[in-house]
Structure formats: structure tokens, C-alpha cells
Write a protein that holds these residues in place. Structure first.
Motif, PDB file in Angstrom:
ATOM      1  N   ARG A 409       0.825  -1.208   0.000  1.00  7.15           N
ATOM      2  CA  ARG A 409       0.000   0.000   0.000  1.00  7.15           C
ATOM      3  C   ARG A 409       0.866   1.268   0.000  1.00  7.15           C
ATOM      4  O   ARG A 409       0.548   2.252  -0.684  1.00  7.15           O
ATOM      5  CB  ARG A 409      -0.921  -0.003   1.227  1.00  7.15           C
ATOM      6  N   ASP A 410       1.965   1.251   0.731  1.00  4.34           N
ATOM      7  CA  ASP A 410       2.844   2.419   0.762  1.00  4.34           C
ATOM      8  C   ASP A 410       3.440   2.676  -0.619  1.00  4.34           C
ATOM      9  O   ASP A 410       3.545   3.829  -1.060  1.00  4.34           O
ATOM     10  CB  ASP A 410       3.960   2.178   1.788  1.00  4.34           C
ATOM     11  N   ALA A 411       3.793   1.605  -1.327  1.00  4.71           N
ATOM     12  CA  ALA A 411       4.336   1.771  -2.674  1.00  4.71           C
ATOM     13  C   ALA A 411       3.263   2.259  -3.639  1.00  4.71           C
ATOM     14  O   ALA A 411       3.537   3.081  -4.529  1.00  4.71           O
ATOM     15  CB  ALA A 411       4.920   0.439  -3.154  1.00  4.71           C
ATOM     16  N   GLN A 412       2.015   1.802  -3.489  1.00  2.00           N
ATOM     17  CA  GLN A 412       0.933   2.253  -4.367  1.00  2.00           C
ATOM     18  C   GLN A 412       0.655   3.738  -4.169  1.00  2.00           C
ATOM     19  O   GLN A 412       0.417   4.477  -5.138  1.00  2.00           O
ATOM     20  CB  GLN A 412      -0.322   1.418  -4.096  1.00  2.00           C
ATOM     21  N   ARG A 413       0.671   4.213  -2.929  1.00  2.00           N
ATOM     22  CA  ARG A 413       0.457   5.643  -2.682  1.00  2.00           C
ATOM     23  C   ARG A 413       1.585   6.476  -3.302  1.00  2.00           C
ATOM     24  O   ARG A 413       1.343   7.539  -3.877  1.00  2.00           O
ATOM     25  CB  ARG A 413       0.386   5.890  -1.179  1.00  2.00           C
ATOM     26  N   ARG A 419      -0.331  12.079  -9.617  1.00  2.00           N
ATOM     27  CA  ARG A 419      -0.758  11.485 -10.889  1.00  2.00           C
ATOM     28  C   ARG A 419      -2.215  11.068 -10.785  1.00  2.00           C
ATOM     29  O   ARG A 419      -2.722  10.779  -9.696  1.00  2.00           O
ATOM     30  CB  ARG A 419       0.080  10.248 -11.221  1.00  2.00           C
ATOM     31  N   ASN A 420      -2.901  11.019 -11.950  1.00  2.00           N
ATOM     32  CA  ASN A 420      -4.265  10.511 -12.015  1.00  2.00           C
ATOM     33  C   ASN A 420      -4.278   9.014 -12.293  1.00  2.00           C
ATOM     34  O   ASN A 420      -5.170   8.296 -11.840  1.00  2.00           O
ATOM     35  CB  ASN A 420      -5.067  11.239 -13.091  1.00  2.00           C
ATOM     36  N   THR A 421      -3.301   8.578 -13.045  1.00  2.00           N
ATOM     37  CA  THR A 421      -3.176   7.150 -13.343  1.00  2.00           C
ATOM     38  C   THR A 421      -1.740   6.738 -13.105  1.00  2.00           C
ATOM     39  O   THR A 421      -0.798   7.507 -13.381  1.00  2.00           O
ATOM     40  CB  THR A 421      -3.551   6.849 -14.818  1.00  2.00           C
TER      41      THR A 421
END
Length: 480
Positions: A409-413, A419-421
Motif C-alpha cells: 500500500r505504501d508503494a501504491q500511494r 498522478r491521475n493514473t
């Protein structure tokens, strides 16, 4: 004819017979008058000629022109030309001296460069100097020929000859001056090469002296070590190998070249310094080897004891977990025992090398013993660490799951920040990590889960996520 006329006719003015009056005198007349008397007489005789009849003038005139008056009228112009020619000769001599001095000085510079530098620019400078030397020889020959061709000290030097001499000497002086200017321009172009050569020559004597002092210091250090009873045969052999290099240094740069001598001096100083440093450290090195012999012997004994505890650990792993959790540890007891045995053999060899003061051999053997014990220590520790981790995850697998989900989750944030995507290069491995985590969680279902596979899978997922985070930060740091 009057008495004045008879006097002039009877005593014509000639260089060989000085004028004497016909009037008797009470005192005797000297045979030669002062130097200016003939010129004064010649002028008076000319006045007397005006008073003579024309036939007598015709008889007297040749004798008058044969006297001192002729030397005054034509000798003045000749003396002027002689003086000018002499001045031209002096100027040419000065130009010749300047050119010769400049050539000698420049030859020293060229010799300095050739003693140090053998590069194409240096060889080209030597060739250009030789060409200038041939040009200097030509103009010098012209000057010397002009000087030899004209004797300006002759009494009967004609004005035309003096003028011709002045012209040739002036021309020779001008040629000498032009070649001197070429030599000056050539010397200015040698600046970089000469500066480099002088720098190396300035380094030569100090470098050779440093090499000699380094050799002396190494020899003294070696003697001091031997005085304590320690052997230093290998150091003595290395120092003896430098003796031929010292001989070449003493032979000088004239025989071996400046660059080679500088390189040799630096190498001798460096090698002799290394010998001196090792000789000074030798007592400390001997003490260190003694300490390591004791320390590694103690460690080998401790590993022998610890390796005997691996079998009970393996027994519990076999009893509580599936085979995949402990199969790779089956050979640890035998491998540990063999490694300890090899370590003890090497320790014995190191002890012998120490007693024989083969310091390099003793150090190498001790390094081998340390590597064997490190490997054994890791293998013995791995069995106990495996049992501990499997016990923890079997009691509470959720802790490892949450730790891995937090990293994802930290990497996804971070990937979505600003960015939007997400970037597909970063989103794809993160999505794969999520799927891999879910599969690892699913592998725990069942009667006998493979906890070791579960642990290694989650470690691999966290490693992939960490790589994505590092990539994002590097790209954003480069963009900033």
C-alpha cells in the motif's frame, strides 16, 4: 727674377725635402719641422705659384701636387670611408656575437628538452633547430668572408674599396640580424617544452635522494627488527632485489634517461618504503598472529559444541513441520563437523608457520581458518533460526501478512502521488505482488501448510515492492 721667385723655384715643396728658407740664419735649421709645417708650407707655395710666369708654373705644378697637399685633399675622403667601413665592421661583429651567444644558449635549451622528452613535438623542435643552425652557418660564413676580404687598416686603402667593404659588412650585419630574429621566435615557441623539461629536471635530484634515503631507512628498520630476534627473510630478499635499481640510479640520468630515472626513483622509494613499514610492523604482526591463533582455536572448540546441538533442532523440525521446511538442513551436522576438522588442521599449520616465522604463510592459513569457521557458524545458526521463525509464523501468520500488505500500500500511494493514473511500469509489478501475496496466504489452508514457503514468498514480495519504490524515487529525483 726677384729674390722671392728664385726662392720658390729653388726649393720646390716635396714630401721628401722639408721647406727651408734661403735667408741665412744665425742659428742652425732643424732637419724636420713639426707635423703641421708641411701643410702650412703647401699653402704658401700655392700663393707663390700665382706670381710665377706660366712656363715656370708648368714646371713647378707637378712637384707641388706630389707633396703633402695631395694627401690632405684625397686622404680626408678616404679616411671618412674607412671610418664608415670600420663602423659597419664593428656593427657586424656585434650582430655576429649576439647571434652566436643566442645560438649557444638555445642549444642548451634543446639539450635540456632532448634529455627529458622524446615525444614527436620534441623531435620536431630538434629538427627545426638543426635547420636554423644550417642557416646560421650560412650567414656566419658570409660575415667572415666579408671581414677577410677587406683590410681596413691598410695605409693605401682607397675610398671605393672602403665603400664596398662597408656595403658588404652592412649586408652581412642585416642578414645576421634577420636570422637572430628567427632564432628569437623559435625560442619563444619552445616555452612549453622547455618548461616541462625543466620541471622534470628539477624533480630528478630530489627523487633520487628520496629513493636513497628510503633504502637506507628500510635497511635500518630491518636491522632493528632482527635485533629483537625476529626473522625477516622475505623482507630482506625484497630489499636485496632493489640493489640493481640503486646501481642504475647511481649511474645517472645521462645513461638511462631522465623519465626512466624519475620512474625508477619513485618505484624504489615506494618499494623501499613498503619494506620499511612492514619491518616496523613486524613485532606487532607477530603479536597479532599469536592472538588470532588463540582466538580461532577457542572459536573452533565452541563451534564443535554448537554443531552437536543441530541434531535436536532438526528432530523438532521433522516432528512439527513438513519436509520442505527442513530438508535443506539435513547435512548441516556433518558439514559442520568436517569444517571444524579442516579448521583445526589449518590452525596447526598456522602455528608451525608462526614458529618458523613465515609470517605471510601464517597469515594466509589463519584467514582460511576464519572462513571455514564463518561458514560453519552460519550453517549451525541457520538451523536454530529456522526453527524460531517457523514457530513464530505458525502461531501468528497474520503479522507477516500485514507487514507485506503495508509495504504494498505504501508503494501504491507513492506511485499515485501527483498522478491521475499510475505508470504501467510501476503498477504492473505492484499488482503482481498483490496477487502473489494472496496466493501465499491461500497456501496456508490445509492440514499441513508449508510455512517456510509462505515466509520466503512474502520476503520475495517485499523485495519486489522495495525495488519499485527505489525506481520511483530515482526517476523523480532525476526529474527534479
Amino acid at each position: 727674377m726677384s729674390a722671392r721667385e728664385r726662392e720658390v723655384t729653388a726649393t720646390p715643396a716635396t714630401p721628401s725635402q722639408p721647406y727651408t728658407p734661403s735667408v741665412p740664419c744665425a742659428q742652425p735649421v732643424p732637419r724636420q719641422l713639426p707635423r703641421r709645417a708641411p701643410r702650412f708650407r703647401a699653402g704658401r707655395d700655392l700663393v707663390a705659384l700665382v706670381l710665377l710666369p706660366l712656363p715656370l708654373v708648368a714646371l713647378v705644378l707637378p712637384a707641388a701636387f706630389a707633396g703633402g697637399g695631395t694627401r690632405r685633399w684625397f686622404g680626408g675622403r678616404s679616411e671618412s670611408q674607412r671610418a664608415e667601413a670600420q663602423a659597419a665592421k664593428d656593427a657586424a661583429a656585434a650582430a655576429f656575437y649576439e647571434l652566436d651567444t643566442a645560438q649557444r644558449d638555445l642549444r642548451i635549451s634543446i639539450e635540456t628538452i632532448t634529455a627529458v622528452d622524446d615525444t614527436p613535438p620534441a623531435r620536431r623542435a630538434v629538427a627545426d633547430f638543426e635547420a636554423l643552425g644550417r642557416r646560421i652557418d650560412e650567414v656566419s660564413h658570409t660575415y667572415i668572408s666579408a671581414v677577410d676580404a677587406h683590410d681596413l687598416d691598410r695605409d693605401d686603402l682607397e675610398a671605393s674599396v672602403a665603400a664596398h667593404a662597408r656595403t658588404e659588412l652592412t649586408r652581412a650585419k642585416d642578414e645576421l640580424g634577420r636570422v637572430k630574429q628567427e632564432l628569437d621566435r623559435f625560442e619563444q615557441g619552445l616555452g612549453p617544452l622547455l618548461g616541462k623539461a625543466e620541471t622534470q629536471l628539477a624533480r630528478l635530484a630530489p627523487a633520487v635522494e628520496r629513493a636513497r634515503q628510503s633504502l637506507l631507512a628500510a635497511s635500518n628498520a630491518l636491522d632493528a627488527v632482527r635485533a629483537t630476534g625476529l626473522k625477516a627473510d622475505d623482507l630482506a630478499a625484497r630489499l636485496a632485489a632493489l640493489a640493481p635499481e640503486l646501481t642504475k640510479l647511481n649511474q645517472g640520468a645521462g645513461q638511462h634517461g631522465v623519465p626512466e630515472t624519475l620512474e625508477r626513483a619513485d618505484r624504489v622509494a615506494r618499494d623501499a618504503g613498503a619494506v620499511r613499514a612492514e619491518a616496523e610492523r613486524l613485532p606487532e604482526r607477530a603479536t597479532e598472529i599469536d592472538r588470532r591463533l588463540v582466538s580461532l582455536r577457542t572459536r573452533a572448540q565452541a563451534l564443535t559444541t554448537r554443531s552437536g546441538q543441530v541434531n535436536p533442532v532438526l528432530s523438532e523440525l521433522r516432528r512439527r513441520f513438513v519436509a520442505a521446511c527442513w530438508q535443506d538442513l539435513q547435512q548441516v551436522p556433518d558439514q559442520a563437523a568436517e569444517a571444524v576438522r579442516q579448521a583445526e588442521v589449518k590452525l596447526a599449520e598456522a602455528r608451525v608457520a608462526r614458529e618458523e616465522q613465515r609470517w605471510a604463510d601464517a597469515t594466509a592459513l589463519l584467514s582460511t581458518v576464519r572462513a571455514l569457521l564463518n561458514t560453519t557458524d552460519e550453517a549451525v545458526s541457520a538451523a536454530g533460526d529456522r526453527l524460531r521463525r517457523l514457530n513464530e509464523v505458525s502461531k501468528d501468520p497474520q503479522r507477516e501478512i500485514e507487514r507485506t500488505r503495508f509495504a504494498i500500500r505504501d508503494a501504491q500511494r507513492l506511485a499515485m502521488a501527483g498522478r491521475n493514473t499510475p505508470d504501467p511500469r510501476q503498477a504492473r509489478p505492484l499488482d503482481d505482488s498483490v496477487a502473489r501475496l494472496e496466493r501465499a496466504i491461500g497456501s496456508l489452508e490445509g492440514r499441513h501448510p508449508d510455512y517456510w514457503h509462505f515466509l520466503t514468498e512474502l520476503e520475495a514480495v517485499r523485495g519486489t515492492v522495495a525495488g519499485v519504490v527505489s525506481q520511483i524515487r530515482e526517476e523523480r529525483g532525476a526529474g527534479a
